[in-house]
Design an enzyme around this catalytic site. Structure first.
Site, short mmCIF file in Angstrom:
data_model
loop_
_atom_site.label_atom_id
_atom_site.label_comp_id
_atom_site.label_asym_id
_atom_site.label_seq_id
_atom_site.Cartn_x
_atom_site.Cartn_y
_atom_site.Cartn_z
N TYR A 25 -15.86 84.08 -73.31
CA TYR A 25 -17.13 83.83 -74.07
C TYR A 25 -17.52 82.26 -73.85
CZ TYR A 25 -20.58 82.67 -77.30
OH TYR A 25 -21.82 82.35 -78.07
N PRO A 78 -25.46 72.06 -78.94
CA PRO A 78 -24.95 73.16 -79.91
C PRO A 78 -24.45 74.24 -79.15
CG PRO A 78 -27.50 73.16 -78.99
CD PRO A 78 -26.67 71.98 -78.56
N TYR A 131 -33.89 78.99 -82.46
CA TYR A 131 -34.34 79.73 -81.79
C TYR A 131 -35.80 80.38 -82.28
CZ TYR A 131 -30.35 80.17 -78.50
OH TYR A 131 -29.29 79.97 -77.68
N THR A 157 -34.40 75.73 -78.46
CA THR A 157 -34.05 75.98 -77.27
C THR A 157 -35.00 76.61 -76.31
OG1 THR A 157 -31.59 75.65 -78.06
CG2 THR A 157 -32.15 77.07 -75.99
N ASP A 159 -34.74 77.64 -72.99
CA ASP A 159 -34.68 78.46 -71.70
C ASP A 159 -33.90 79.92 -72.06
OD1 ASP A 159 -31.89 77.87 -73.07
OD2 ASP A 159 -31.42 76.36 -71.39
N HIS A 244 -28.42 75.19 -69.99
CA HIS A 244 -27.59 76.04 -70.93
C HIS A 244 -26.07 76.18 -70.46
CE1 HIS A 244 -28.75 78.61 -74.48
NE2 HIS A 244 -27.57 78.89 -74.36
N GLY A 276 -24.44 69.40 -69.65
CA GLY A 276 -24.07 70.31 -68.84
C GLY A 276 -22.96 69.73 -67.69
N GLY A 277 -21.46 70.10 -67.73
CA GLY A 277 -20.56 69.52 -66.82
C GLY A 277 -20.26 67.98 -67.05
N ILE A 278 -20.63 67.55 -68.32
CA ILE A 278 -20.02 66.20 -68.56
C ILE A 278 -18.64 66.37 -69.18
CG2 ILE A 278 -20.23 64.18 -70.22
CD1 ILE A 278 -22.87 64.29 -68.61
N ARG A 279 -17.66 65.90 -68.37
CA ARG A 279 -16.26 65.83 -68.64
C ARG A 279 -15.48 64.51 -68.62
NH1 ARG A 279 -18.39 69.86 -69.86
NH2 ARG A 279 -18.13 71.73 -69.12
N ARG A 299 -18.78 72.62 -73.96
CA ARG A 299 -17.51 73.28 -74.08
C ARG A 299 -16.45 72.44 -74.32
NH1 ARG A 299 -20.43 75.67 -69.89
NH2 ARG A 299 -20.74 77.51 -69.62
C1 LIG Z 1 -19.88 78.82 -76.04
C2 LIG Z 1 -21.24 78.27 -75.89
C3 LIG Z 1 -22.19 78.92 -76.74
C4 LIG Z 1 -23.41 78.11 -76.49
N1 LIG Z 1 -24.44 78.40 -77.54
C5 LIG Z 1 -25.40 77.77 -77.64
C6 LIG Z 1 -26.53 78.13 -78.54
O1 LIG Z 1 -26.23 78.78 -79.40
N2 LIG Z 1 -27.62 77.57 -78.57
C7 LIG Z 1 -27.89 76.60 -77.56
O2 LIG Z 1 -29.08 75.97 -77.37
N3 LIG Z 1 -27.14 76.15 -76.41
C8 LIG Z 1 -25.88 76.92 -76.51
N4 LIG Z 1 -24.84 76.56 -75.47
C9 LIG Z 1 -25.32 75.72 -74.40
C10 LIG Z 1 -24.89 74.25 -74.91
O3 LIG Z 1 -25.73 73.93 -76.02
C11 LIG Z 1 -24.93 73.22 -73.86
O4 LIG Z 1 -26.24 73.29 -73.03
C12 LIG Z 1 -23.82 73.45 -72.60
O5 LIG Z 1 -22.85 73.99 -73.23
C13 LIG Z 1 -23.55 72.12 -72.03
O6 LIG Z 1 -22.68 72.44 -70.85
P1 LIG Z 1 -21.19 72.08 -70.98
O7 LIG Z 1 -20.39 73.27 -71.89
O8 LIG Z 1 -20.85 72.23 -69.19
O9 LIG Z 1 -20.88 70.57 -71.33
C14 LIG Z 1 -23.64 77.22 -75.71
C15 LIG Z 1 -22.90 76.83 -74.44
C16 LIG Z 1 -21.48 77.64 -74.65
C17 LIG Z 1 -20.57 76.95 -73.78
#
Ligand SMILES: Cc1cc2nc3c(=O)[nH]c(=O)nc-3n(C[C@H](O)[C@H](O)[C@H](O)COP(=O)(O)O)c2cc1C
Length: 347
Positions: A25, A78, A131, A157, A159, A244, A276-279, A299
């Protein structure tokens, strides 16, 4: 287990700590996970052009986001369901963020209530992710609660008009265990009615939200110049360039690839962030060189939380802070203002 020396080692150790359905998940993307992989590979394909013989004895990476001071340009994206990683859930994350002087975007789908999270940290460090629900009264009540608890911005959010097809979760029949709940709903009696699908959310809905709150509004999930232009035309205060984390439309460009055109579209009229992908610290440096005011990590927070709770998140933030400080030193950029497009190949 050895103490991780970078975020990727947290990822490996988190895999050992979590049962497969939870790991999947957290980790997964939609469809074929093309966008999920692109978010990483795009960073690897951006190359830096360092300057030398600059006095980098002091590195200053403090800044502000929508007026809130932060000690580094790296915030927490988030993500839902932190208690799947650690019993203390979002409260542990918030305490770590507070200690690091960063800022956390709390998800509507948190497993601690937004009020309980606000009670454990400086609320200047909290934004609330929203949301829009079919029932605008439900939506408005969440906004009111976030305002009352001291959150400093609403992050809408945009998207996710429907959830992406997360095949790992389908295979695992993923569901929250009975011992956990989406705390923001169970405390207000809305359990069960939270699922937004198929809410109709358009630019008109945004006008409603603008009139419903005086808090700054950030749109999360903008990927194009046109939508950035519409966002500023609608009085939006900030944009998170995001796909996302590869969990919604598969096959999109990486968010770091979308960043330049969104910055052009925003034309200096709102703050622009990217996730997104910042590590790595160098990933942050690259995003800032492309014009982001700050970046967010998703993550890595969950990996830190899974491995060592509050301490783990604190350490993940410390690692990224220290890596960014080193990257700024080696690139000849003692302040954030020194990080310019000329730092990138072909500039
Ligand atoms: C397990 C998980 C749950 C997430 N839940 C939400 C959420 O509830 N609302 C939202 O706007 N984004 C959610 N996201 C997206 C994150 O806000 C974010 O855009 C994304 O994780 C960034 O990428 P990264 O994981 O590569 O750093 C979720 C991402 C993950 C991995």
């Amino acid at each position: 287990m050895l103490k991780p020396v970078n975020v990727f080692e947290y990822e490996k150790q988190a895999r050992e700590c979590l049962e497969l359905a939870i790991w999947d998940y957290y980790q997964g993307g939609s469809d074929d996970e093309i966008t999920l992989r692109a978010n990483r590979s795009a960073f690897e394909n951006i190359r830096l052009r360092p300057r030398v013989l600059v006095d980098v004895s002091t590195i200053d990476m403090s800044t502000t986001v929508l007026g809130s001071p932060v000690q580094m340009p790296l915030l927490i994206a988030p993500t839902a369901f932190h208690r799947l990683a650690h019993y203390d859930g979002e409260c542990a994350t918030a305490r770590a963020v507070d200690a690091a002087g960063s800022l956390m975007v709390v998800a509507t789908f948190a497993t601690c209530s937004l009020e309980s999270i606000a009670a454990v940290c400086d609320t200047n460090r909290l934004w609330f992710q929203l949301y829009i629900y079919r029932d605008l009264i439900v939506t408005e009540e969440l906004v009111r609660r976030a305002e009352a608890a001291g959150y400093r911005a609403i992050v809408l959010t945009v998207d996710a008009p429907r959830l992406g097809r997360r095949e790992r979760d389908m295979r695992n029949a993923f569901a929250l265990p009975a011992t956990m709940s989406i705390a923001n709903f169970s405390t207000s009696g809305y359990a069960g009615s939270y699922i937004p699908e198929p809410a109709i959310v358009t630019w008109q809905t945004l006008e409603w939200l603008r009139s419903a709150t005086t808090l700054p509004i950030v749109l999360k999930g903008i990927m194009t110049r046109n939508d950035a232009q519409l966002a500023v035309a609608h009085g939006i205060d900030g944009i998170v360039v995001s796909n996302h984390g590869g969990r919604q439309l598969d096959g999109t460009i990486a968010s770091i690839e979308a960043l330049p055109e969104v910055i052009e579209g925003a034309d200096g009229r709102c703050e622009v962030y990217c996730d997104g992908g910042i590590r790595r610290g160098t990933d942050v440096l690259k995003a800032l060189a492309l014009g982001a005011r700050a970046v967010l990590v998703g993550r890595p927070t969950l990996w830190g939380l899974a491995v060592n709770g509050e301490e783990g998140v604190r350490h993940v933030l410390q690692l990224l802070h220290d890596e960014l400080a080193l990257a700024m030193s080696l690139a000849g950029c003692p302040t954030l203002q020194d990080i310019q497009a000329s730092l990138l190949k072909n500039a």
